[in-house]
Write a protein that holds these residues in place. Structure first.
Motif, short mmCIF file in Angstrom:
data_model
loop_
_atom_site.label_atom_id
_atom_site.label_comp_id
_atom_site.label_asym_id
_atom_site.label_seq_id
_atom_site.Cartn_x
_atom_site.Cartn_y
_atom_site.Cartn_z
N SER A 262 -4.66 -2.31 1.23
CA SER A 262 -3.88 -1.60 0.22
C SER A 262 -3.99 -0.09 0.37
O SER A 262 -5.09 0.47 0.38
N GLY A 263 -2.84 0.56 0.56
CA GLY A 263 -2.81 2.01 0.59
C GLY A 263 -3.21 2.66 1.89
O GLY A 263 -3.39 3.88 1.95
N ASP B 153 -6.62 -8.11 0.97
CA ASP B 153 -5.61 -7.35 0.25
C ASP B 153 -6.16 -6.00 -0.21
O ASP B 153 -5.48 -4.97 -0.08
N GLU C 80 -3.51 9.11 3.60
CA GLU C 80 -3.93 7.72 3.43
C GLU C 80 -5.02 7.40 4.46
O GLU C 80 -4.98 7.88 5.60
N ALA D 14 -1.16 -9.86 4.74
CA ALA D 14 -1.62 -8.89 3.74
C ALA D 14 -0.95 -7.54 3.95
O ALA D 14 -0.56 -6.87 2.97
N ARG E 215 2.42 -7.32 2.49
CA ARG E 215 2.41 -7.22 1.02
C ARG E 215 2.05 -5.82 0.53
O ARG E 215 2.21 -5.53 -0.65
N HIS E 216 1.56 -4.98 1.44
CA HIS E 216 1.03 -3.69 1.01
C HIS E 216 1.56 -2.53 1.86
O HIS E 216 0.79 -1.79 2.48
N GLY E 217 2.85 -2.36 1.91
CA GLY E 217 3.42 -1.13 2.45
C GLY E 217 3.67 -1.05 3.93
O GLY E 217 3.96 0.02 4.45
#
Length: 252
Positions: A61-62, A57, A3, A87, A90-92
């Motif tokens: 993300s990721g 976001d 990632e 944010a 909300r994304h991991g």
């Protein structure tokens, strides 16, 4: 495929060096930037703005980690950090690495108070986090002197000393922290020398071939008193190697 690591403020003084260090380490890098760029780049660029909350976001993300270098140089740092943290939740739940300043809990400067509030926000966020506090960068000391270039007198903070640290060395440390496990608040990072503001200013003037009277001014108030007490210094953590003279020699 690993990632990527997001760097906020990735085109700024510190952020761009962090990006380079991560790329040199073989990591995929994403940068949140207010401006889009059609140019080819070694890193991924996401257009967005932490102040407005746009693109955040998509940026987080990721990602495996976030190195938060973006700053407003003021109270708005708290709001932009909250936007980033929300944010991230909300994304991991990526690992957030935050660059702070030595003395944010001792010097009552409004900007320092904002940095301290962001630190506290991270500690209760539920996200994995790492915080590194450093002393001032060499370029800040140089900038203070250069802004007075047209004046016959260079004013300095009377009775105060600084411990400037090299931005490249800080970037190396942040990159190491970003690829490692969350570590909480890690040991502070200070420059190799503590020198009076007057002495550092004279060094700058010599290196740039300028002749100026250097006048220390003892400014009243709690903020200046905290600087005179050395609340922004880390003498026990003088781990930097690049001196202010080294910085000036490389620059000039």
């Amino acid at each position: 495929m690993r990632e990527p690591i997001l760097v906020t403020g990735g085109t700024g003084t510190l952020g761009r060096v962090v990006v380079r260090e991560l790329l040199d380490a073989g990591r995929d890098v994403r940068v949140l930037s207010r401006r889009s760029s059609p140019e080819q780049s070694l890193f991924e660029r996401v257009t967005g703005d932490l102040r407005r909350g746009t693109g955040v976001d998509a940026a987080v993300s990721g990602v495996a980690a976030i190195v938060h270098c973006a700053t407003t140089l003021g109270r708005a740092d708290v709001a932009t950090a909250r936007t980033l943290v929300d944010a991230a939740r909300r994304h991991g739940n990526p690992h957030i690495v935050y660059i702070s300043i030595v003395g944010v809990d001792r010097v009552p400067l409004p900007y320092y108070r904002a940095k301290l509030e962001v630190e506290r926000m991270l500690t209760v966020s539920g996200l994995p986090w790492t915080i590194l506090r450093t002393t001032q960068f060499h370029d800040l000391i140089a900038r203070i002197a250069s802004l007075q270039a047209r004046s016959p007198v260079n004013l300095t903070l009377g009775g105060a000393a600084f411990q400037p640290v090299d931005v490249g060395e800080v970037a190396v440390r942040l990159a190491e922290l970003a690829v490692g496990e969350p570590a909480g608040r890690v040991p502070d990072m200070g420059g190799p020398e503590i020198r009076s503001h007057r002495d550092l200013t004279r060094e700058y003037l010599r290196a740039t071939g300028r002749r100026r009277l250097v006048l220390p001014v003892r400014v009243p108030g709690a903020i200046s008193a905290a600087y005179r007490r050395g609340g922004h210094l880390a003498p026990e953590r003088a781990v930097g190697r690049v001196t202010f003279a080294d910085y000036l020699a490389a620059r000039t």
